[in-house]
Design a protein around this motif. Sequence first.
Motif, PDB file in Angstrom:
ATOM      1  N   VAL A 171       8.178 -12.516  17.722  1.00  0.00           N
ATOM      2  CA  VAL A 171       7.531 -12.256  16.435  1.00  0.00           C
ATOM      3  C   VAL A 171       8.461 -12.777  15.344  1.00  0.00           C
ATOM      4  CG1 VAL A 171       6.807 -10.436  14.850  1.00  0.00           C
ATOM      5  CG2 VAL A 171       6.287 -10.224  17.276  1.00  0.00           C
ATOM      6  N   PHE A 172       7.864 -13.414  14.351  1.00  0.00           N
ATOM      7  CA  PHE A 172       8.675 -13.987  13.277  1.00  0.00           C
ATOM      8  C   PHE A 172       8.320 -13.305  11.965  1.00  0.00           C
ATOM      9  CE2 PHE A 172       8.233 -16.874  16.739  1.00  0.00           C
ATOM     10  CZ  PHE A 172       9.540 -17.245  16.986  1.00  0.00           C
ATOM     11  N   TYR A 173       9.334 -13.174  11.118  1.00  0.00           N
ATOM     12  CA  TYR A 173       9.166 -12.360   9.928  1.00  0.00           C
ATOM     13  C   TYR A 173       9.877 -13.017   8.746  1.00  0.00           C
ATOM     14  CZ  TYR A 173       9.580  -8.272   6.860  1.00  0.00           C
ATOM     15  OH  TYR A 173       9.508  -7.405   5.796  1.00  0.00           O
ATOM     16  N   GLY A 174       9.272 -12.908   7.595  1.00  0.00           N
ATOM     17  CA  GLY A 174       9.930 -13.393   6.395  1.00  0.00           C
ATOM     18  C   GLY A 174       9.670 -12.437   5.248  1.00  0.00           C
ATOM     19  N   GLU A 175      10.604 -12.317   4.334  1.00  0.00           N
ATOM     20  CA  GLU A 175      10.414 -11.429   3.175  1.00  0.00           C
ATOM     21  C   GLU A 175      10.944 -12.152   1.945  1.00  0.00           C
ATOM     22  OE1 GLU A 175      11.119  -7.309   4.112  1.00  0.00           O
ATOM     23  OE2 GLU A 175      11.725  -6.829   2.056  1.00  0.00           O
ATOM     24  N   LEU A 218       7.210  -9.833  -1.057  1.00  0.00           N
ATOM     25  CA  LEU A 218       6.089 -10.323  -0.255  1.00  0.00           C
ATOM     26  C   LEU A 218       6.657 -10.526   1.137  1.00  0.00           C
ATOM     27  CD1 LEU A 218       3.512 -13.057  -1.095  1.00  0.00           C
ATOM     28  CD2 LEU A 218       4.549 -12.930   1.149  1.00  0.00           C
ATOM     29  N   ALA A 219       6.047  -9.882   2.115  1.00  0.00           N
ATOM     30  CA  ALA A 219       6.553 -10.013   3.479  1.00  0.00           C
ATOM     31  C   ALA A 219       5.450 -10.581   4.351  1.00  0.00           C
ATOM     32  CB  ALA A 219       6.998  -8.657   4.005  1.00  0.00           C
ATOM     33  N   LEU A 220       5.851 -11.373   5.359  1.00  0.00           N
ATOM     34  CA  LEU A 220       4.830 -11.873   6.277  1.00  0.00           C
ATOM     35  C   LEU A 220       5.333 -11.804   7.709  1.00  0.00           C
ATOM     36  CD1 LEU A 220       4.492 -15.726   5.659  1.00  0.00           C
ATOM     37  CD2 LEU A 220       5.968 -14.282   4.333  1.00  0.00           C
ATOM     38  N   ILE A 221       4.397 -11.619   8.596  1.00  0.00           N
ATOM     39  CA  ILE A 221       4.734 -11.487  10.008  1.00  0.00           C
ATOM     40  C   ILE A 221       3.813 -12.413  10.783  1.00  0.00           C
ATOM     41  CG2 ILE A 221       3.187  -9.561  10.599  1.00  0.00           C
ATOM     42  CD1 ILE A 221       5.695  -8.318  12.015  1.00  0.00           C
ATOM     43  N   LEU A 264      -0.092 -11.547   9.301  1.00  0.00           N
ATOM     44  CA  LEU A 264      -0.322 -10.523   8.278  1.00  0.00           C
ATOM     45  C   LEU A 264       0.711 -10.680   7.173  1.00  0.00           C
ATOM     46  CD1 LEU A 264      -0.868  -7.372  10.521  1.00  0.00           C
ATOM     47  CD2 LEU A 264      -2.576  -8.381   9.007  1.00  0.00           C
ATOM     48  N   TYR A 265       0.295 -10.313   5.960  1.00  0.00           N
ATOM     49  CA  TYR A 265       1.280 -10.280   4.885  1.00  0.00           C
ATOM     50  C   TYR A 265       1.010  -9.078   4.014  1.00  0.00           C
ATOM     51  CZ  TYR A 265      -2.122 -11.911   1.385  1.00  0.00           C
ATOM     52  OH  TYR A 265      -3.194 -12.016   0.544  1.00  0.00           O
ATOM     53  N   GLU A 266       2.016  -8.709   3.283  1.00  0.00           N
ATOM     54  CA  GLU A 266       1.862  -7.576   2.365  1.00  0.00           C
ATOM     55  C   GLU A 266       2.650  -7.859   1.091  1.00  0.00           C
ATOM     56  OE1 GLU A 266       3.092  -3.718   3.849  1.00  0.00           O
ATOM     57  OE2 GLU A 266       2.319  -2.730   2.037  1.00  0.00           O
ATOM     58  N   ILE A 267       2.067  -7.459  -0.027  1.00  0.00           N
ATOM     59  CA  ILE A 267       2.791  -7.530  -1.296  1.00  0.00           C
ATOM     60  C   ILE A 267       2.996  -6.104  -1.765  1.00  0.00           C
ATOM     61  CG2 ILE A 267       2.716  -8.291  -3.709  1.00  0.00           C
ATOM     62  CD1 ILE A 267       0.895 -10.601  -2.755  1.00  0.00           C
ATOM     63  N   GLY A 268       4.234  -5.704  -1.916  1.00  0.00           N
ATOM     64  CA  GLY A 268       4.473  -4.322  -2.337  1.00  0.00           C
ATOM     65  C   GLY A 268       5.924  -4.154  -2.742  1.00  0.00           C
ATOM     66  N   LYS A 269       6.222  -2.914  -3.146  1.00  0.00           N
ATOM     67  CA  LYS A 269       7.561  -2.690  -3.674  1.00  0.00           C
ATOM     68  C   LYS A 269       8.517  -2.183  -2.595  1.00  0.00           C
ATOM     69  CE  LYS A 269       6.427  -1.733  -8.492  1.00  0.00           C
ATOM     70  NZ  LYS A 269       6.243  -0.668  -9.482  1.00  0.00           N
ATOM     71  N   PRO A 280      12.832   1.004   2.003  1.00  0.00           N
ATOM     72  CA  PRO A 280      13.864   0.076   1.531  1.00  0.00           C
ATOM     73  C   PRO A 280      13.451  -1.383   1.742  1.00  0.00           C
ATOM     74  CG  PRO A 280      14.759   1.729   3.051  1.00  0.00           C
ATOM     75  CD  PRO A 280      13.281   1.771   3.184  1.00  0.00           C
ATOM     76  N   GLY A 281      12.466  -1.622   2.610  1.00  0.00           N
ATOM     77  CA  GLY A 281      11.983  -2.976   2.871  1.00  0.00           C
ATOM     78  C   GLY A 281      10.603  -2.862   3.479  1.00  0.00           C
ATOM     79  N   LEU A 282       9.926  -3.996   3.632  1.00  0.00           N
ATOM     80  CA  LEU A 282       8.527  -3.938   4.069  1.00  0.00           C
ATOM     81  C   LEU A 282       8.358  -4.095   5.577  1.00  0.00           C
ATOM     82  CD1 LEU A 282       8.242  -4.147   1.055  1.00  0.00           C
ATOM     83  CD2 LEU A 282       6.427  -5.820   1.324  1.00  0.00           C
ATOM     84  N   ILE A 283       9.480  -4.263   6.305  1.00  0.00           N
ATOM     85  CA  ILE A 283       9.355  -4.690   7.699  1.00  0.00           C
ATOM     86  C   ILE A 283       8.680  -3.664   8.608  1.00  0.00           C
ATOM     87  CG2 ILE A 283      11.719  -3.964   8.308  1.00  0.00           C
ATOM     88  CD1 ILE A 283      11.685  -6.532  10.177  1.00  0.00           C
ATOM     89  N   THR A 284       8.980  -2.358   8.404  1.00  0.00           N
ATOM     90  CA  THR A 284       8.425  -1.401   9.373  1.00  0.00           C
ATOM     91  C   THR A 284       6.913  -1.312   9.267  1.00  0.00           C
ATOM     92  OG1 THR A 284       8.977   0.379   7.846  1.00  0.00           O
ATOM     93  CG2 THR A 284      10.491   0.021   9.670  1.00  0.00           C
ATOM     94  N   GLY A 285       6.389  -1.443   8.065  1.00  0.00           N
ATOM     95  CA  GLY A 285       4.933  -1.401   7.895  1.00  0.00           C
ATOM     96  C   GLY A 285       4.262  -2.520   8.659  1.00  0.00           C
TER      97      GLY A 285
END
Lengths: 802, 347
Positions: A684-688, A597-600, A576-581, A553-558
Amino acid sequence: MKIPYSWLKEFIDTRLSPAQVQESLTMAGVEVSSCRFLGEGFENVVTAKILEKGQHPNADRLSLCRVTDGAVDFDIVCGAKNMSAGDVVALAKVGAMLPNGVEIKKAKIRGKSSEGMLCSEQELKLAEESAGIMILPAETPLGKPLADALGLSDWLLEVEITPNRGDCLSVLGVARELASITGEKVACPETPICEDGPPIGDLVSITVTDKALCPRYSARVVTNVAVAPSPGWMQRRLSLCGIRPINNVVDVTNYLLLELGQPMHAFDLDRLNGPRIDVRAPSEPMAFATLDGSERKIDPGMLLIWDAAGAVAVAGVMGGLNSEVTESTTRVLFESAHFDPASIRRTARRLGLSSESSYRFERGVDPGGTLFAADRAVSLLSRIAEVLPAKGFLDVGGGPARRRKVTFRPARAARIVGTYYSPEKCKEIFERLSFPTETVQPGEWDVSVPSYRFDIEREIDLIEEVARLSGYEGIPTTYPESKAPEFSADDRFVDVTEKACDFLRANGFNQSVNFSFVSGRKWERLGSLLGFDPAGAVRVKNPISEDTTLMRPGLITGLLQNAADNTRRFIEDIRLYEIGKAFGKAYAEGHFEESRLALILSGKRLPSAWSGGPVSVDFYDIKGMVEGLLLHLGAGPLHPVPTNARPFLEDGKAADILANGECIGWFGAVRRELLAEYEIPGPVFYGEIRLQAATATPRPVGIYRPLPKFPPVFRDLACVFPAGVPVGDVLALVRESAPEIEEAVVFDVFTGEKIGKGLKSVGIRMKLQPSDKTLTDADVHSIHTKVVDLLENRFGGRIRTA
Amino acid sequence: MGTSAGTSDQIERLRAEGLAALAASRNESDLLDAKGRFFGKKGAISEILKGIGSLSVEERKVVGSEANRARAELESVFEERLASIREQERVAREGLDRLDVTLPGRCQVPGHRHPISQTMADIISVFRRLGFSVQGGPDVEKDYYNFEALNFPPEHPARDMQDTFYVESDAGDLVLRTHTSPIQIRTMERMRPPVRIIAPGAVYRSDSDITHSPMFHQVEGLAVDRNITMADLKGLLTEFCRMTFGPGKPLRFRPSFFPFTEPSAEVDIQCVICGGGGCRVCKNSGWLEILGAGMVDPAVFGFVDYDPEEFSGFAFGMGVERIAMLRHGISDIRLFFENDIRFLSQF
């Protein structure tokens, strides 16, 4: 599928070597993935006879043998016990390099010299394990290469058959294929039968109720059978091809399955009630015991073979325990039928039971070959056992083989392939395939296709035959006519992601790629922390593991998992960042997918801070990164607002970003409880970012405005506000308060005793840019006063005086 | 004013004193001071020249020339000394301020693109240069698009070629797409020829070992127009391989089977590891399979209402991980999905 070269040679006396056969078939589309010489490692291993066997004088466990290869005698020290004088054995002479990698050298073992080794089946890799050395039949001639004595001077071809070429799932089929390449002729074995038994009609009757699912059912019967092991050569071929030998009757059916591609079944005629056979599907669910000992649940629609009392086999899939051939069997009915491929596949799949037989039926078994196979079965069994074949055969649905007529236009072949094939060339290829042709009108032929080629139904199928048998290497390389490409929305999206990757790379981020499926169990367990809505989840029905049950449902757990894994590997700064669905349920299409696009981010702000000590990243680093990226991608104007809708972010340290009234992303500090779950220590900081929403409106093309002609004036003001006043709102107000204010930035924020409890001091620098004159002191003063009044009225701000 | 001889002596004295003062100067301001006193605009020598009017023409000539000579000499020594003092000062200053240029600069160390993403971007970029436009499609796909319209009838053994993940759904049969080929159908449904697209994306198959991952990536290509031939396909893919793997790598087109193309081909490139001699990676064949391709099957055109007598086309597809593994010498596909920064920072 495995095919011994020698077996292939029985059907086509090809001039090609095994390696050439491999190459030719592969380049015609029947891929031969390996071609292995079976006698590999048997050089210098010969048949020999033990002349004397004695005790080794210096070792209790060793014996001393004198063996002969018929010409020369050898002294051999041997550790095995199972042999005695007179046995014929496999002698590895000095210089042999055995299949298990052992090199044979002249050796002295406990003071006695040994001029070779007596081999076990295990050492020769003929068996997984063996109790002692291999003892060969007493009549084996001496001094012969072992490979010859065992029939291993042969090659095993491993053939990969694509699903459309069911006709190639046999020695005969591959031989036909080879013939269509080389132009050589296929020779089918003769099937002489001494029909001295009673007429088959007196022994059994056959009906087919479900003719659609069983277009043809042929059968022959043999009586006076002595069930026994089949001869060595037959057992060896079956074993080479991966089928376990059972007894002569069953082995014959399996041998023909491999040789002709016709799955057959042998019933013990005396165990069939009636005796009669019917072929039909039951109308009610029922149970049936297959000969592997399992009780199977049979659904209506699954085709069964019945006798007068009940079911005796699952048609084309597996026989039943109740009619199996046993050691006491004396009369056998050979079934050789053609079943509907889709029906067999449905049954095999629903039963979870794929057999060599169902595999072939699914891909299409030649309806024109059933009777030949039945004849060959009886003829072959007569060769290896004493039998009395019944007179005649039964053949329901039999008759002359139906050939399909397919139209072919040589010009059409040229148009598709892009090269000219002469009519003579096409005719020659069809001849090699045994496809007779007939000219209907100039440039148009009727091609007659044999019943075993299920894959040839249309002109394009014939074009493929011409192209592949002419060789793809002969097709020229041209280039498609060029047209200006369209620039699609997805082209733009690719450009956006490329830009994002460049931006993030320049800012020190590494890119992750995680699976789109995640652990549903984990998301459920951490549901309240992740904001998981089970009702909106897209789940995988047949996951490969517990970790892949849910479409994320979101990219955060990865990314959290990646951060945790890398932290464990002593990596201190995580970017780290990831682009995915991301996936969820929706009303329209049943589900939605959205590119994110999520980044940590955690650790130090700069990788090497050698002056002033390392500074750790904080909330404003992730904010700056997310906003910077969004601006880089052309999104905006951006309005970050505090949010409590992201439970994975700390309350009070989380924001949604709005642009044009839509939420295009969020960022903040990851919830402490979530970090504890992943055993990540630091903050830890996170953005999506919702990529499509963020970049939906491309940044408009810039329109030139004349550059200012008058100098700007800079004014600083320090103002004290109640602590809860958002600085962003203050700046926005300042910017709007006078047209001359081109820019307002914050340069300082602080709190403390000097300021007072519950208050904060904000330093603001304004840039006043006049458009039509130079600002006077009075102008500046008036703007300043206006700003101060507004700040006081709207936010309770009070100008700080030194 | 005295005699010309007395003036000459005075000039000589001023010259000597001036030289001494310049020599004694330790910095720029001492020098300027000396200049001011002796030969500046208001210096002693200038004063003498100002008073020259009271002298006879003869004397004026003599005194004028002596004074000018003395001033020029002093001026030149001054310039020399000034340059030397400035140089000394520069050296002294910079000696104190010398920086260690080997200390790291204040910036981020650039990160790394994931090798799958990089390889995919490179493939896309080659085909965009060759006139193809990008098309996407859903990962959660209808059975119709993933199989049926691609000429995999229900209960056809060709479906066994791809171990499929199914998705729980109330809205008909949904699968995780097993290939990017459904995008062919979606695109052809939406537009009429000419079509020339590439379709990159994640795909899913129920398979996992060192060369198979349950999720991996493909790039699909499709071109449909009047008069597109298999020779065109060969030409395009030859060009693609040249641009991707470099020139001088032979290709081999081998007949194969895909339900949605006919004739179909498997394309092998000469092994990039052993150069065709045979090694473990190419299983001693000297060739590496890198993509599947073929002419669009007329049955597929039937599903999208294109007339196969009027139009023809080709399609091709390749596994991104496979190409990335070959390019970077990676032997275990699972490394791609572990996201170990020590791995990522190698590319």
